[in-house]
Scaffold this motif. Structure first.
Motif, mmCIF file in Angstrom:
data_model
loop_
_atom_site.group_PDB
_atom_site.id
_atom_site.type_symbol
_atom_site.label_atom_id
_atom_site.label_comp_id
_atom_site.label_asym_id
_atom_site.label_seq_id
_atom_site.Cartn_x
_atom_site.Cartn_y
_atom_site.Cartn_z
ATOM 1 N N ARG A 361 2.754 14.634 -4.068
ATOM 2 C CA ARG A 361 2.045 13.891 -3.018
ATOM 3 C C ARG A 361 1.310 12.702 -3.618
ATOM 4 O O ARG A 361 1.325 11.593 -3.071
ATOM 5 C CB ARG A 361 1.059 14.803 -2.282
ATOM 6 C CG ARG A 361 1.725 15.775 -1.315
ATOM 7 C CD ARG A 361 0.709 16.340 -0.343
ATOM 8 N NE ARG A 361 -0.313 17.114 -1.032
ATOM 9 C CZ ARG A 361 -0.247 18.418 -1.254
ATOM 10 N NH1 ARG A 361 0.811 19.099 -0.839
ATOM 11 N NH2 ARG A 361 -1.225 19.057 -1.866
ATOM 12 N N ASP A 362 0.644 12.917 -4.749
ATOM 13 C CA ASP A 362 -0.045 11.814 -5.410
ATOM 14 C C ASP A 362 0.948 10.749 -5.862
ATOM 15 O O ASP A 362 0.666 9.545 -5.791
ATOM 16 C CB ASP A 362 -0.838 12.326 -6.617
ATOM 17 C CG ASP A 362 -2.036 13.171 -6.201
ATOM 18 O OD1 ASP A 362 -2.451 13.047 -5.035
ATOM 19 O OD2 ASP A 362 -2.536 13.957 -7.030
ATOM 20 N N ALA A 363 2.115 11.194 -6.350
ATOM 21 C CA ALA A 363 3.134 10.246 -6.795
ATOM 22 C C ALA A 363 3.638 9.410 -5.629
ATOM 23 O O ALA A 363 3.849 8.198 -5.757
ATOM 24 C CB ALA A 363 4.291 10.998 -7.448
ATOM 25 N N THR A 364 3.807 10.041 -4.459
ATOM 26 C CA THR A 364 4.247 9.309 -3.279
ATOM 27 C C THR A 364 3.219 8.269 -2.871
ATOM 28 O O THR A 364 3.556 7.137 -2.500
ATOM 29 C CB THR A 364 4.490 10.274 -2.106
ATOM 30 O OG1 THR A 364 5.469 11.241 -2.501
ATOM 31 C CG2 THR A 364 4.973 9.539 -0.873
ATOM 32 N N SER A 365 1.937 8.620 -2.963
ATOM 33 C CA SER A 365 0.873 7.671 -2.639
ATOM 34 C C SER A 365 0.902 6.486 -3.591
ATOM 35 O O SER A 365 0.775 5.330 -3.176
ATOM 36 C CB SER A 365 -0.488 8.373 -2.714
ATOM 37 O OG SER A 365 -1.533 7.463 -2.459
ATOM 38 N N ASN A 366 1.093 6.765 -4.884
ATOM 39 C CA ASN A 366 1.168 5.684 -5.861
ATOM 40 C C ASN A 366 2.378 4.798 -5.608
ATOM 41 O O ASN A 366 2.317 3.575 -5.773
ATOM 42 C CB ASN A 366 1.225 6.259 -7.281
ATOM 43 C CG ASN A 366 -0.154 6.534 -7.836
ATOM 44 O OD1 ASN A 366 -1.157 6.187 -7.228
ATOM 45 N ND2 ASN A 366 -0.211 7.180 -8.982
ATOM 46 N N LYS A 367 3.497 5.402 -5.231
ATOM 47 C CA LYS A 367 4.693 4.609 -4.970
ATOM 48 C C LYS A 367 4.508 3.727 -3.745
ATOM 49 O O LYS A 367 5.016 2.607 -3.693
ATOM 50 C CB LYS A 367 5.895 5.536 -4.785
ATOM 51 C CG LYS A 367 6.342 6.201 -6.093
ATOM 52 C CD LYS A 367 7.474 7.180 -5.871
ATOM 53 C CE LYS A 367 7.877 7.842 -7.186
ATOM 54 N NZ LYS A 367 8.948 8.851 -7.002
ATOM 55 N N THR A 368 3.779 4.237 -2.744
ATOM 56 C CA THR A 368 3.470 3.405 -1.581
ATOM 57 C C THR A 368 2.638 2.203 -1.982
ATOM 58 O O THR A 368 2.894 1.066 -1.554
ATOM 59 C CB THR A 368 2.719 4.234 -0.523
ATOM 60 O OG1 THR A 368 3.521 5.357 -0.143
ATOM 61 C CG2 THR A 368 2.410 3.390 0.712
ATOM 62 N N SER A 369 1.632 2.441 -2.824
ATOM 63 C CA SER A 369 0.813 1.336 -3.330
ATOM 64 C C SER A 369 1.661 0.362 -4.144
ATOM 65 O O SER A 369 1.449 -0.850 -4.093
ATOM 66 C CB SER A 369 -0.324 1.887 -4.194
ATOM 67 O OG SER A 369 -1.155 2.747 -3.457
ATOM 68 N N ALA A 370 2.627 0.901 -4.889
ATOM 69 C CA ALA A 370 3.503 0.044 -5.685
ATOM 70 C C ALA A 370 4.319 -0.877 -4.790
ATOM 71 O O ALA A 370 4.476 -2.074 -5.074
ATOM 72 C CB ALA A 370 4.421 0.901 -6.551
ATOM 73 N N VAL A 371 4.849 -0.326 -3.695
ATOM 74 C CA VAL A 371 5.631 -1.137 -2.767
ATOM 75 C C VAL A 371 4.764 -2.237 -2.159
ATOM 76 O O VAL A 371 5.192 -3.390 -2.042
ATOM 77 C CB VAL A 371 6.240 -0.249 -1.667
ATOM 78 C CG1 VAL A 371 6.876 -1.099 -0.570
ATOM 79 C CG2 VAL A 371 7.275 0.692 -2.267
ATOM 80 N N ILE A 372 3.532 -1.889 -1.792
ATOM 81 C CA ILE A 372 2.612 -2.881 -1.218
ATOM 82 C C ILE A 372 2.375 -4.006 -2.212
ATOM 83 O O ILE A 372 2.407 -5.197 -1.864
ATOM 84 C CB ILE A 372 1.292 -2.218 -0.810
ATOM 85 C CG1 ILE A 372 1.523 -1.267 0.363
ATOM 86 C CG2 ILE A 372 0.249 -3.276 -0.436
ATOM 87 C CD1 ILE A 372 0.297 -0.468 0.752
ATOM 88 N N ASN A 373 2.131 -3.663 -3.486
ATOM 89 C CA ASN A 373 1.909 -4.683 -4.503
ATOM 90 C C ASN A 373 3.122 -5.584 -4.661
ATOM 91 O O ASN A 373 2.987 -6.809 -4.803
ATOM 92 C CB ASN A 373 1.581 -4.011 -5.841
ATOM 93 C CG ASN A 373 0.105 -3.747 -6.011
ATOM 94 O OD1 ASN A 373 -0.692 -4.651 -6.177
ATOM 95 N ND2 ASN A 373 -0.272 -2.494 -5.945
ATOM 96 N N GLN A 374 4.305 -5.002 -4.666
ATOM 97 C CA GLN A 374 5.507 -5.803 -4.850
ATOM 98 C C GLN A 374 5.766 -6.699 -3.645
ATOM 99 O O GLN A 374 6.232 -7.827 -3.793
ATOM 100 C CB GLN A 374 6.692 -4.879 -5.133
ATOM 101 C CG GLN A 374 6.615 -4.257 -6.526
ATOM 102 C CD GLN A 374 7.559 -3.078 -6.696
ATOM 103 O OE1 GLN A 374 8.158 -2.607 -5.748
ATOM 104 N NE2 GLN A 374 7.670 -2.580 -7.923
ATOM 105 N N VAL A 375 5.430 -6.210 -2.448
ATOM 106 C CA VAL A 375 5.563 -7.046 -1.257
ATOM 107 C C VAL A 375 4.592 -8.219 -1.322
ATOM 108 O O VAL A 375 4.939 -9.362 -1.011
ATOM 109 C CB VAL A 375 5.332 -6.209 0.023
ATOM 110 C CG1 VAL A 375 5.201 -7.106 1.246
ATOM 111 C CG2 VAL A 375 6.471 -5.227 0.215
ATOM 112 N N ILE A 376 3.351 -7.925 -1.746
ATOM 113 C CA ILE A 376 2.366 -9.004 -1.915
ATOM 114 C C ILE A 376 2.899 -10.040 -2.893
ATOM 115 O O ILE A 376 2.825 -11.259 -2.657
ATOM 116 C CB ILE A 376 1.020 -8.446 -2.409
ATOM 117 C CG1 ILE A 376 0.358 -7.589 -1.328
ATOM 118 C CG2 ILE A 376 0.075 -9.582 -2.800
ATOM 119 C CD1 ILE A 376 -0.905 -6.901 -1.796
#
Length: 502
Positions: A361-376
């Motif tokens: 679950r924590d890994a999924t949260s981090n991956k979501t944040s990663a996607v947001i950063n890459q979109v930015i």
């Protein structure tokens, strides 16, 4: 992440406003000079631009907040799925509304106020005549010529065209730097998730982790390993950090601590401590440093002897007998057990499967944040690259039309006016790569310290290769748009309506 996204988008929008006013004041300097000659003061003209910016900002913020309210349902559903919770709701507070409507508006109005300095205090006659602009063009050509002479390329003409507008080159470097930082940060969050999962499973051979509210003394089976755990505050290097101190009665087949090379560490000696990587990487605690550990107003000092790469999160390991003495616990007692099979059920037991689910679950949260950063990063890169090429294209419209009338093909014109920016993008990538990595590392370290979580920084060759590929894809998309623009300019073929000073 929400505040980082807001800050990044606000800075990007402010930069777009600066570019807009820069271009507007250059193209409309004669009209502004006429207004000044009619008696309008700088303060009056500047107030108009600030009011205009405020109206645009509030309208855009209101529309964005309205869309964001309905689209936020996607994030709510994603959080429910990721964290296995229900009942999450959307809420709009006066504070969030004020930040959304007034925060960005204040920044953009300040941007308009500062941008007016492009023409503030200039005489009306100077603005109408445009002498300063011609002087700037001459200075730009002279600087470009000096730079081109030292660059070892055969065809220097396109470089002269590109470098005579240093602002466009600066925009490219800024775009590539911002894209590098956001992409590397996002990639690092993905690597971080996997690294944390590995660290919490390697060497953790036990199937159950049982904790007790009271100290225990019972004899345990051979496949169980007791430990003594105490919540403490650790002081190191002037910082106070909340960590758990775990007293070990031994290490072996049930649980073992590993160093950086993957070798098993021996049992810690009395007065020594094995720290987790978070303390080493985020709080700069190193081997040989002393830790002041306080638990229930009782303070003890330990010397860091090793960094355990697979230590449990926010946990420091010491000798159990020494810890019992320091926290005044009964000798030989324990309040936790790692075991291969279930132990008496008067405690709280967590299975290895449950631990893995929490890590996932924590890994999924981090991956979501990663996607947001890459979109930015992609958004920032696209917009800034677009602005850089737009500035170049607008300034070269007259030159493009002249070259077309002289018989140059559209392919040759693109090569001279647009294609030259590809090697500039590559150069910017190479120059900003190391600063981008260091900046992303600093940001991730600051985030880890701010949220009291461990997010190890990571970068690899595959990630950097993907970064270069995506950067070129973005550039190619932007370049294709301007190739269409060049085609339209060539079709017109009339240069009479294009200002030479543009």
């Amino acid at each position: 992440m929400a505040y980082i996204f807001l800050f990044a988008m606000s800075m990007l929008t402010a930069f777009v406003f600066i570019m807009f006013f820069y271009r507007f004041f250059r193209s409309a300097k004669k009209q502004i000079g006429c207004l000044k000659s009619l008696g309008f003061m700088d303060s009056e003209i500047r107030s108009f631009f600030i009011l205009f910016t405020a109206c645009i900002s509030i309208a855009g913020a209101a529309a964005g907040m309205l869309c964001g309210y309905f689209l936020s349902d996607i994030l709510v559903r994603a959080n429910e799925k990721t964290c296995s919770v229900t009942g999450l709701i959307r809420e709009v507070t006066p504070v969030s509304t004020a930040i959304g409507l007034l925060g960005g508006t204040a920044v953009f109005c300040l941007t308009a106020f500062l941008s007016y300095h492009f023409i503030k205090g200039k005489e009306p006659g100077l603005l109408i005549a445009g002498k300063a602009a011609r002087q700037n063009i001459a200075a730009g050509l002279s600087a470009a010529e000096r730079m081109v002479r030292i660059i070892p390329v055969k065809d220097k003409f396109p470089l002269r065209i590109a470098l005579r507008k240093p602002l466009a080159v600066f925009l490219i470097f800024a775009a590539v730097m911002a894209f590098n930082v956001c992409f590397i940060l996002g990639r690092s969050l993905n690597i971080s998730s996997q690294k944390v999962m590995d660290s919490q499973t390697e060497g953790h051979h036990y199937q159950y982790n049982t904790s007790y509210d009271e100290y225990k003394y019972e004899t345990l089976p051979a496949d169980a390993l007791p430990y003594l755990l105490s919540d403490t505050v650790i002081e190191a290097g002037g910082q106070k950090i909340e960590q758990s101190v775990c007293g070990l009665y031994g290490l072996g087949n049930v649980f073992e601590l590993l160093d950086k090379t993957g070798q098993a560490l021996p049992d810690p000696e009395p007065g020594e401590a094995y720290i987790n990587p978070q303390l080493a990487e985020i709080y700069n605690v190193h081997v040989g440093d002393e830790l002041s550990v306080t638990s229930d107003s009782k303070t003890a000092t330990y010397t860091v002897s090793e960094i355990a790469e697979n230590a449990q999160l926010k946990t420091v390991y010491v000798d159990a007998a020494a810890l019992s003495r320091d926290i005044k616990a009964p000798m030989g007692s324990y309040n936790g057990v790692w075991s291969m099979s279930r132990v008496p059920e008067d405690g709280t037991t967590v299975s290895k499967a449950q631990i893995r689910q929490a890590l996932e679950r924590d890994a999924t949260s981090n991956k979501t944040s990663a996607v947001i950063n890459q979109v930015i990063g992609a958004v920032i890169g696209c917009i800034l690259l677009f602005l850089a090429l737009y500035l170049n294209f607008q300034d070269n419209q007259r030159d493009i039309s002249i070259l077309h009338l002289l018989g140059y093909s559209r392919k040759e014109i693109r090569k001279m006016m647009i294609h030259i920016y590809r090697p500039i993008v590559w150069t910017a990538f190479l120059i900003t790569l190391i600063p981008g990595i260091l900046t992303a590392r600093t940001i991730q370290k600051a985030l880890s310290a701010a949220i009291h979580d461990y997010m190890p920084f990571g970068v690899n060759f595959i990630g950097l290769l993907l970064l270069f590929v995506f950067l070129n894809i973005i550039y190619q998309l932007v370049e294709s748009v301007f190739s269409i623009g060049i085609l339209q300019s060539c079709k017109k073929g009339d240069i009479s309506g294009i200002s030479a000073s543009s």
